[in-house]
Design a protein around this motif. Structure first.
Motif, mmCIF file in Angstrom:
data_model
loop_
_atom_site.group_PDB
_atom_site.id
_atom_site.type_symbol
_atom_site.label_atom_id
_atom_site.label_comp_id
_atom_site.label_asym_id
_atom_site.label_seq_id
_atom_site.Cartn_x
_atom_site.Cartn_y
_atom_site.Cartn_z
ATOM 1 N N GLU A 130 -26.643 17.919 -5.673
ATOM 2 C CA GLU A 130 -27.420 17.554 -6.866
ATOM 3 C C GLU A 130 -26.998 18.378 -8.079
ATOM 4 O O GLU A 130 -27.037 17.888 -9.209
ATOM 5 C CB GLU A 130 -28.915 17.734 -6.602
ATOM 6 N N ALA A 131 -26.562 19.629 -7.865
ATOM 7 C CA ALA A 131 -26.078 20.458 -8.987
ATOM 8 C C ALA A 131 -24.868 19.798 -9.642
ATOM 9 O O ALA A 131 -24.724 19.806 -10.868
ATOM 10 C CB ALA A 131 -25.734 21.862 -8.502
ATOM 11 N N PHE A 132 -24.007 19.198 -8.839
ATOM 12 C CA PHE A 132 -22.844 18.477 -9.374
ATOM 13 C C PHE A 132 -23.297 17.232 -10.133
ATOM 14 O O PHE A 132 -22.838 16.971 -11.240
ATOM 15 C CB PHE A 132 -21.895 18.064 -8.239
ATOM 16 N N GLU A 133 -24.171 16.484 -9.498
ATOM 17 C CA GLU A 133 -24.610 15.214 -10.093
ATOM 18 C C GLU A 133 -25.347 15.437 -11.408
ATOM 19 O O GLU A 133 -25.203 14.656 -12.344
ATOM 20 C CB GLU A 133 -25.472 14.451 -9.082
ATOM 21 N N ARG A 134 -26.132 16.514 -11.499
ATOM 22 C CA ARG A 134 -26.838 16.821 -12.764
ATOM 23 C C ARG A 134 -25.852 17.032 -13.911
ATOM 24 O O ARG A 134 -26.158 16.748 -15.059
ATOM 25 C CB ARG A 134 -27.676 18.088 -12.607
ATOM 26 N N ARG A 135 -24.694 17.558 -13.599
ATOM 27 C CA ARG A 135 -23.685 17.857 -14.632
ATOM 28 C C ARG A 135 -22.690 16.714 -14.810
ATOM 29 O O ARG A 135 -21.719 16.841 -15.552
ATOM 30 C CB ARG A 135 -22.931 19.135 -14.285
ATOM 31 N N GLY A 136 -22.903 15.596 -14.107
ATOM 32 C CA GLY A 136 -22.052 14.416 -14.291
ATOM 33 C C GLY A 136 -20.747 14.455 -13.527
ATOM 34 O O GLY A 136 -19.839 13.676 -13.814
ATOM 35 N N ALA A 137 -20.610 15.356 -12.549
ATOM 36 C CA ALA A 137 -19.392 15.436 -11.740
ATOM 37 C C ALA A 137 -19.584 14.575 -10.499
ATOM 38 O O ALA A 137 -20.522 14.762 -9.742
ATOM 39 C CB ALA A 137 -19.102 16.883 -11.343
ATOM 40 N N ARG A 138 -18.681 13.620 -10.297
ATOM 41 C CA ARG A 138 -18.767 12.702 -9.162
ATOM 42 C C ARG A 138 -18.289 13.411 -7.893
ATOM 43 O O ARG A 138 -17.143 13.854 -7.790
ATOM 44 C CB ARG A 138 -17.904 11.468 -9.422
ATOM 45 N N VAL A 139 -19.180 13.539 -6.890
ATOM 46 C CA VAL A 139 -18.873 14.217 -5.636
ATOM 47 C C VAL A 139 -18.032 13.300 -4.759
ATOM 48 O O VAL A 139 -18.393 12.143 -4.535
ATOM 49 C CB VAL A 139 -20.171 14.645 -4.907
ATOM 50 N N LEU A 140 -16.917 13.825 -4.271
ATOM 51 C CA LEU A 140 -16.023 13.071 -3.402
ATOM 52 C C LEU A 140 -16.261 13.417 -1.933
ATOM 53 O O LEU A 140 -16.150 12.555 -1.065
ATOM 54 C CB LEU A 140 -14.564 13.354 -3.762
ATOM 55 N N ALA A 141 -16.580 14.689 -1.646
ATOM 56 C CA ALA A 141 -16.825 15.123 -0.271
ATOM 57 C C ALA A 141 -17.682 16.376 -0.303
ATOM 58 O O ALA A 141 -17.614 17.162 -1.255
ATOM 59 C CB ALA A 141 -15.518 15.411 0.444
ATOM 60 N N ALA A 142 -18.502 16.559 0.733
ATOM 61 C CA ALA A 142 -19.341 17.756 0.848
ATOM 62 C C ALA A 142 -19.454 18.101 2.320
ATOM 63 O O ALA A 142 -19.550 17.225 3.170
ATOM 64 C CB ALA A 142 -20.708 17.513 0.239
ATOM 65 N N ALA A 143 -19.435 19.405 2.617
ATOM 66 C CA ALA A 143 -19.565 19.857 4.001
ATOM 67 C C ALA A 143 -20.261 21.201 4.031
ATOM 68 O O ALA A 143 -20.233 21.955 3.050
ATOM 69 C CB ALA A 143 -18.195 19.967 4.654
ATOM 70 N N MET A 144 -20.893 21.491 5.165
ATOM 71 C CA MET A 144 -21.562 22.771 5.343
ATOM 72 C C MET A 144 -21.237 23.260 6.745
ATOM 73 O O MET A 144 -21.255 22.482 7.702
ATOM 74 C CB MET A 144 -23.072 22.607 5.166
ATOM 75 N N VAL A 158 -24.094 30.348 5.799
ATOM 76 C CA VAL A 158 -23.412 29.070 5.769
ATOM 77 C C VAL A 158 -22.427 29.057 4.617
ATOM 78 O O VAL A 158 -22.595 29.767 3.625
ATOM 79 C CB VAL A 158 -24.399 27.883 5.621
ATOM 80 N N VAL A 159 -21.395 28.236 4.777
ATOM 81 C CA VAL A 159 -20.434 27.996 3.717
ATOM 82 C C VAL A 159 -20.572 26.529 3.344
ATOM 83 O O VAL A 159 -20.482 25.656 4.195
ATOM 84 C CB VAL A 159 -18.988 28.290 4.165
ATOM 85 N N VAL A 160 -20.846 26.276 2.077
ATOM 86 C CA VAL A 160 -20.955 24.915 1.567
ATOM 87 C C VAL A 160 -19.707 24.661 0.734
ATOM 88 O O VAL A 160 -19.394 25.436 -0.171
ATOM 89 C CB VAL A 160 -22.221 24.737 0.703
ATOM 90 N N THR A 161 -18.993 23.576 1.040
ATOM 91 C CA THR A 161 -17.790 23.210 0.298
ATOM 92 C C THR A 161 -17.987 21.811 -0.267
ATOM 93 O O THR A 161 -18.312 20.885 0.466
ATOM 94 C CB THR A 161 -16.550 23.234 1.202
ATOM 95 N N VAL A 162 -17.807 21.690 -1.580
ATOM 96 C CA VAL A 162 -17.967 20.404 -2.249
ATOM 97 C C VAL A 162 -16.704 20.137 -3.056
ATOM 98 O O VAL A 162 -16.245 20.997 -3.808
ATOM 99 C CB VAL A 162 -19.197 20.389 -3.180
ATOM 100 N N THR A 163 -16.149 18.933 -2.908
ATOM 101 C CA THR A 163 -15.011 18.500 -3.706
ATOM 102 C C THR A 163 -15.490 17.362 -4.598
ATOM 103 O O THR A 163 -16.116 16.421 -4.125
ATOM 104 C CB THR A 163 -13.856 18.024 -2.824
ATOM 105 N N ALA A 164 -15.202 17.489 -5.889
ATOM 106 C CA ALA A 164 -15.643 16.487 -6.862
ATOM 107 C C ALA A 164 -14.481 16.102 -7.750
ATOM 108 O O ALA A 164 -13.459 16.797 -7.796
ATOM 109 C CB ALA A 164 -16.787 17.043 -7.713
ATOM 110 N N ALA A 165 -14.650 14.986 -8.468
ATOM 111 C CA ALA A 165 -13.653 14.572 -9.455
ATOM 112 C C ALA A 165 -13.522 15.685 -10.483
ATOM 113 O O ALA A 165 -14.466 16.435 -10.738
ATOM 114 C CB ALA A 165 -14.065 13.263 -10.102
ATOM 115 N N ASP A 166 -12.359 15.807 -11.061
ATOM 116 C CA ASP A 166 -12.090 16.872 -12.027
ATOM 117 C C ASP A 166 -13.134 16.903 -13.133
ATOM 118 O O ASP A 166 -13.591 15.865 -13.598
ATOM 119 C CB ASP A 166 -10.702 16.678 -12.628
ATOM 120 N N ALA A 167 -13.525 18.094 -13.515
ATOM 121 C CA ALA A 167 -14.525 18.277 -14.569
ATOM 122 C C ALA A 167 -14.016 19.330 -15.538
ATOM 123 O O ALA A 167 -13.166 20.149 -15.203
ATOM 124 C CB ALA A 167 -15.852 18.712 -13.957
#
Length: 183
Positions: A130-144, A158-167
């Motif tokens: 949601e932190a990505f989406e609030r800033r308008g970055a399109r999430v491509l993949a997320a894992a924990m 935990v390690v959270v890894t999120v890959t999003a379209a370039d911002a």
């Protein structure tokens, strides 16, 4: 002895013509030697570009149509930038030890890795996305995934890894700050 129709002896005229022909032949020999050197340099530079292109992942090339020198240089510069970002993220992870950490690397996508202390909060991955989406970055993949704390004392996290379209870099920093406030 003067030649008919001219003030110079015939022998001198023939010597001058021979000297002119020899000079022209020497100039042609130098031009051919220079062209051969240019061809060797061109083949050498072309081979170096081909070698560099072979080292670059995801460089669009075909056997019939190799990438242009411009595309190779652009891809190499982008790869160096991506590797610098990865090196900075790994260095930050090394320095952070077991503490909280948010690392960012970017190359046509933005990858954020956040190390969160244990225990993992319910809905943590959703809040990070949601932190990505609030800033308008399109999430491509997320894992924990769980990390550390193999002793059973709950010291892991935990390690959270999120890959999003370039911002834009400013947007990435806002996302990073948002994630840091989640934990």
């Amino acid at each position: 002895m003067a030649a008919a129709g001219g003030p110079f002896p015939l022998e001198l005229s023939l010597d001058a013509a021979a000297a002119t022909a020899a000079a022209a032949a020497e100039a042609e020999r130098r031009r051919q030697h220079e062209r051969a050197g240019q061809r060797r340099r061109h083949r050498w530079v072309t081979a170096l570009y081909a070698e560099l292109a072979a080292m670059l992942p995801n460089l669009p090339t075909t056997r019939q149509r190799p990438a242009s020198k411009e595309k190779i240089v652009e891809a190499a510069a982008a790869r160096v930038t991506a590797l610098e970002g990865l090196a900075a993220a790994l260095e930050a992870r090394r320095r952070a030890g077991r503490g909280e950490m948010v690392a960012v690397s970017s190359h046509a996508t933005v990858t954020v890795t956040a190390r969160m202390p244990a225990p993992a909060q319910a809905g943590l991955l959703r809040r990070v996305v949601e932190a990505f989406e609030r800033r308008g970055a399109r999430v491509l993949a997320a894992a924990m995934a769980r990390h550390g704390g193999g002793g059973g004392g709950g010291e892991g996290g935990v390690v959270v890894t999120v890959t999003a379209a370039d911002a834009a870099p400013g947007v990435v920093e806002m996302i990073r700050a948002d994630i840091a406030r989640i934990s």
